[in-house]
Design an enzyme around this catalytic site. Structure first.
Site, PDB file in Angstrom:
ATOM      1  N   VAL A 297       0.832  -1.206   0.000  1.00  0.00           N
ATOM      2  CA  VAL A 297       0.000   0.000   0.000  1.00  0.00           C
ATOM      3  C   VAL A 297       0.865   1.254   0.000  1.00  0.00           C
ATOM      4  O   VAL A 297       0.591   2.225  -0.723  1.00  0.00           O
ATOM      5  CB  VAL A 297      -0.954  -0.009   1.212  1.00  0.00           C
ATOM      6  CG1 VAL A 297      -1.675   1.334   1.346  1.00  0.00           C
ATOM      7  CG2 VAL A 297      -1.975  -1.145   1.084  1.00  0.00           C
ATOM      8  N   ASP A 298       1.913   1.262   0.808  1.00  0.00           N
ATOM      9  CA  ASP A 298       2.788   2.430   0.925  1.00  0.00           C
ATOM     10  C   ASP A 298       3.458   2.741  -0.407  1.00  0.00           C
ATOM     11  O   ASP A 298       3.440   3.882  -0.888  1.00  0.00           O
ATOM     12  CB  ASP A 298       3.838   2.155   2.006  1.00  0.00           C
ATOM     13  CG  ASP A 298       4.327   3.421   2.686  1.00  0.00           C
ATOM     14  OD1 ASP A 298       3.880   4.524   2.327  1.00  0.00           O
ATOM     15  OD2 ASP A 298       5.165   3.307   3.605  1.00  0.00           O
TER      16      ASP A 298
END
Length: 658
Positions: free
Chosen positions: A391-392
Site C-alpha cells: 500500500v505504501d
C-alpha cells in the site's frame, strides 16, 4: 532534549547558495540511475541474514565457496560491536540471537572458537544464559542442525493449514511476512530434517546447563498463559496426528509455496521465506535440479551484494533481506521532480515509465481474503511480488505519477495507472480509517501472544506512516476532507498523535518519520497550519533538534518500556524528514529549518551525497531494522530542493502530498 554533535551553524543560506549543492547531488544520483530508468540501492540489515546464508549453504551440504565465505566472514567481523557481540543496528546493544547466529556462521567457515573475537562473543552469550535464551527463529535454526532439541521450539503443527477460516489461529490472520515464512516452516517442523553439515560443526559451547528458554514477557498475560498451556499440549500430541491428515497438510503447504514462488524473486521476495522454501523442498526430497527448488535457490542468490559493497568495495559480501527497487525508484522520482529542470524531470519520467508496467493488475493476492471484490492495482516493494503489493509503495508511486502528469503533455501517460492504483489503495482502507501495509483489518492482536510470536511482529495493523501516505495520495488527487473515507483517515491520524505532538513511525525510525508523514498528509488535506495537532508537532520537532542543526533518532525509541523519542547524532535522512515535515506546514522561514538546511549543506560529501552508518529504516520494532543505503542520498536532495523552491516562490505553501 538536544544532542551536540558538531560546531555552530552558519547564517541562513539563500536559495542561490544551495543551488550548487542541489546540482552536485542531482548529478551524483543521476549517475546511479540504471539505463532502463530505475534506481535500487543496497538494503542492509544486521548480522543475522548473512549468517543465515552461510548456515543455509552448510545445511544443504553445498560445496564451500571459500572466497565468498571469506568475504562474508570479513563483513561479520567488521560489524562485531565493542561489547563483544552483534547488534540489530549500528551502535546498538548486543542482541543475543544475532550473536548466536554470527558466532555459529563464523565457526562454520573456520574461525577458531578460541580466537579473541569468538571468545568475546561466546562469553557474552553465556553471560546471558546461552543459546537456549535466543529467540524462536534462532532456536529453530539450531534444531535444524541438531544442536538443540525440537522440544525447546514452540509447536506450530502443520495441520494448521487445514483449519477453517473462523479458527482463531489461521494463516490468513497473520501478516504477509509471517505467512510466507511460516508455511514452509510448518513442513520443516513436521519433518524435523537434520542439516547435512558436512563439516560437523556444532556450538555446544554456547549452552549453559539446565537453562531453558524464557517465556514471552510482553503481551496480554491471560492470552499468554492460554497459548503457553496449549503449546505444552501440542508438544505431547504432536506424534499422534493421523498420517493422512499430516500428508494432506504438507501438500497444502507445498501448494501454497509453489503457487507464490514468484520466479527468481522468491516466496514473498524476502530472505527468510525464500530460505525456508528451499529447505522445505529439500526436506521433501526434491533434487537440486528440480525446477521449483532450483528457482527458489536462485532467488536466494539474487539477494547477495557480490559486485562490491558501498562501504568496503569488493573486500566484503553480504546478503540483503530483500530488494527495494520500486520504493527507491519512486522516492528518487519525487526528489527529481522537486529538483526540476529538463534533466532531472526527464530522469523522473524515465523512472515512472519503468514503474508503470510493474503495476500488478491481474493477480489477486492474499489481500483479497479481506477484499474479494476489489480489483488489483498496486505496486510491490521489490522487483516482483505479485501476491503481496504494498500500500505504501502504491501511494508513493501514484503521487509521483500525479505530479509528473502535470508536466506538459504527460497526463494521459499515467492516468489509467493512477486510477487503478487509487481504486485499489482506497479499497484497502481498514475499518478504523487507517491502512496497513499489505492487508486490511489485520488486527488480530491476540496472535502476538502465541509462543511462536516472541518477535511480536505477526500482524500488519493500520499504521500512521502508511495511512498518512494514503491521505496524501487522496488529497493530492483532489479528494476533499469532506469525503467520508478521507474524513475517517484524517480522524485516524489525529487520534493516533502522541501526547508530546509526535506520531509513531512503523516503517521508519521512528517518531521523526511518523511525524514527517503525518504533517505532509495533514497539510495537503487542507488542515489549517494553526490547527493544534500541527502546532504541537511543529513544537515537538523544534524541541528535539540537535544543537548542530540536524535531527537524529535512535532505534531504541521502539523499546517496550515506551518513553518516546530517543536522541541520537544527526543523520542526513532524519534531518531531511524533519525538514520536509516542517516545510509542509509553513515553516520554511523558521530558524529550525535554516539550521537544518545548513547541516545538510555542511555534511555533503565529495561525491555530492551524504554518508550514513545509522539505521533509519524499520523492519520489525525491537527485532529487525534496516539501513536503506539510498535514504541518505535522495531525501536530503529532496529537502534542499524544496527549500530552494519555497524560498524562490516567496510563498511557503507545499501543494504535494510528500
Amino acid at each position: 532534549m538536544t544532542v551536540s554533535t558538531s560546531s555552530a551553524f552558519h547564517h541562513s543560506p539563500l536559495s542561490d547558495d544551495v543551488e550548487p549543492i542541489i546540482q552536485k547531488a542531482t548529478r551524483a544520483l543521476l549517475e546511479k540511475q540504471h539505463q532502463d530508468g530505475h534506481w535500487v540501492f543496497e538494503l542492509e540489515a544486521d548480522a543475522t541474514i548473512p549468517a543465515e546464508y552461510i548456515l543455509l549453504k552448510h545445511y544443504l551440504g553445498e560445496p564451500q565457496d571459500l572466497e565468498i565465505e571469506a568475504k562474508i566472514g570479513r563483513y561479520l567481523r567488521r560489524i562485531q560491536g565493542e561489547h563483544g557481540g552483534w547488534s540489530l543496528f549500528y551502535g546498538g546493544d548486543l542482541d543475543l540471537s544475532a550473536t548466536v547466529k554470527a558466532y555459529f556462521a563464523l565457526k562454520m567457515i573456520g574461525d577458531s572458537p578460541d580466537a579473541p573475537h569468538m571468545l568475546r562473543a561466546r562469553n557474552e552469550i553465556l553471560a546471558r544464559g546461552g543459546a537456549m535464551r535466543a529467540n524462536v527463529f534462532t532456536r529453530i535454526q539450531l534444531a535444524l542442525f541438531g544442536a538443540m532439541s525440537w522440544e525447546h521450539v514452540p509447536q506450530m503443527p502443520v495441520e494448521l493449514m487445514l483449519m477453517p477460516e473462523w479458527f482463531p489461529v489461521h494463516i490468513n490472520k497473520m501478516a504477509y511476512w509471517a505467512r510466507t515464512v511460516l508455511v514452509p516452516l510448518l513442513v520443516l517442523q513436521a519433518l524435523k530434517p537434520v542439516a547435512r553439515n558436512r563439516r560437523g560443526i556444532l556450538v555446544d559451547e554456547l549452552f549453559v546447563p539446565d537453562v531453558l528458554p524464557t517465556l514471552q514477557e510482553s503481551g496480554d498475560p491471560i492470552w499468554r498463559r492460554f497459548f503457553s498451556a496449549l503449546d505444552k499440549v501440542l508438544h505431547k500430541v504432536e506424534p499422534y496426528w493421523p498420517k493422512n491428515m499430516r500428508a494432506k497438510a504438507i501438500h497444502s503447504c507445498v501448494h501454497f509455496v509453489t503457487e507464490r514462488l514468484n520466479g527468481e524473486d522468491g516466496l514473498g521476495a524476502i530472505y527468510p521465506a525464500i530460505a525456508n522454501s528451499v529447505m522445505m523442498y529439500d526436506a521433501l526430497g526434491y533434487p537440486e535440479n528440480h525446477p521449483e527448488r532450483a528457482i527458489a535457490r536462485r532467488a536466494v542468490e539474487k539477494l547477495m551484494v557480490l559486485d562490491g559493497t558501498e562501504d568496503q568495495g569488493d573486500k566484503e559480501v553480504y546478503c540483503q533481506p530483500c530488494l527495494s527497487p520500486i520504493w527507491d525508484t519512486a522516492l528518487v522520482a519525487h526528489a527529481m521532480l522537486e529538483v526540476g529542470g529538463d534533466e532531472a524531470e526527464k530522469s523522473a519520467i524515465s523512472a515512472l515509465s519503468w514503474l508503470k508496467p510493474q503495476q500488478i493488475l491481474d493477480v489477486k493476492g492474499d489481500w483479497a481474503w479481506r477484499r474479494p471484490d476489489l480489483r488489483p492495482g498496486g505496486w510491490a516493494f521489490q522487483y516482483r511480488n505479485d501476491y503481496y503489493p504494498d500500500v505504501d509503495d502504491t501511494a508513493v508511486v501514484t503521487m509521483a505519477m500525479d505530479r509528473a502528469a502535470k508536466l506538459s503533455d504527460l497526463r494521459d501517460d499515467f492516468e489509467e495507472s493512477k486510477a487503478r492504483a487509487m481504486e485499489w489503495t482506497i479499497g484497502m482502507q481498514s475499518d478504523n480509517g487507517g491502512w496497513g501495509a499489505f492487508d486490511a483489518n489485520n488486527s488480530y492482536t491476540y496472535l502476538n501472544n502465541i509462543p511462536f510470536a516472541d518477535h511480536g511482529a505477526l500482524l500488519d495493523p493500520p499504521t500512521v506512516d502508511v495511512s498518512a501516505r494514503c491521505v496524501s495520495m487522496m488529497a493530492q488527487a483532489g479528494i476533499s476532507i469532506t469525503d467520508p473515507k478521507m474524513k475517517a483517515a484524517v480522524d485516524y491520524l489525529l487520534k493516533e498523535q502522541e501526547e508530546d505532538g509526535s506520531w509513531f513511525g512503523r516503517w521508519g525510525v521512528n517518531y521523526i518519520y511518523g511525524t514527517w508523514s503525518a504533517l505532509c498528509a495533514l497539510n495537503v488535506a487542507a488542515l489549517p497550519h494553526d490547527h493544534l495537532a500541527i502546532q504541537k508537532a511543529v513544537a515537538w520537532l523544534k524541541t528535539i533538534q540537535n544543537e548542530d542543526g540536524g535531527w537524529g533518532e535512535n532505534c531504541d525509541s521502539y523499546a517496550l518500556d515506551y518513553s518516546g523519542y530517543e536522541p541520537m547524532d544527526s543523520t542526513a535522512s532524519q534531518t531531511a524528514w524533519a525538514l520536509l515535515g516542517l516545510m509542509a506546514v509553513g515553516e520554511a522561514n523558521s530558524e529550525a529549518v535554516t539550521k537544518g538546511i545548513n547541516w545538510l549543506a555542511q555534511n555533503q560529501d565529495e561525491e555530492g551525497l551524504w554518508k550514513e552508518d545509522y539505521y533509519s529504516g524499520g523492519g520489525f520494532p525491537r527485532v529487525f531494522y534496516l539501513r536503506y543505503h539510498g535514504y541518505s542520498k535522495y531525501f536530503p536532495l529532496w529537502a534542499l530542493a524544496r527549500y530552494r523552491n519555497l524560498k524562490k516562490a516567496n510563498q511557503p505553501i507545499v501543494h504535494y502530498g510528500m
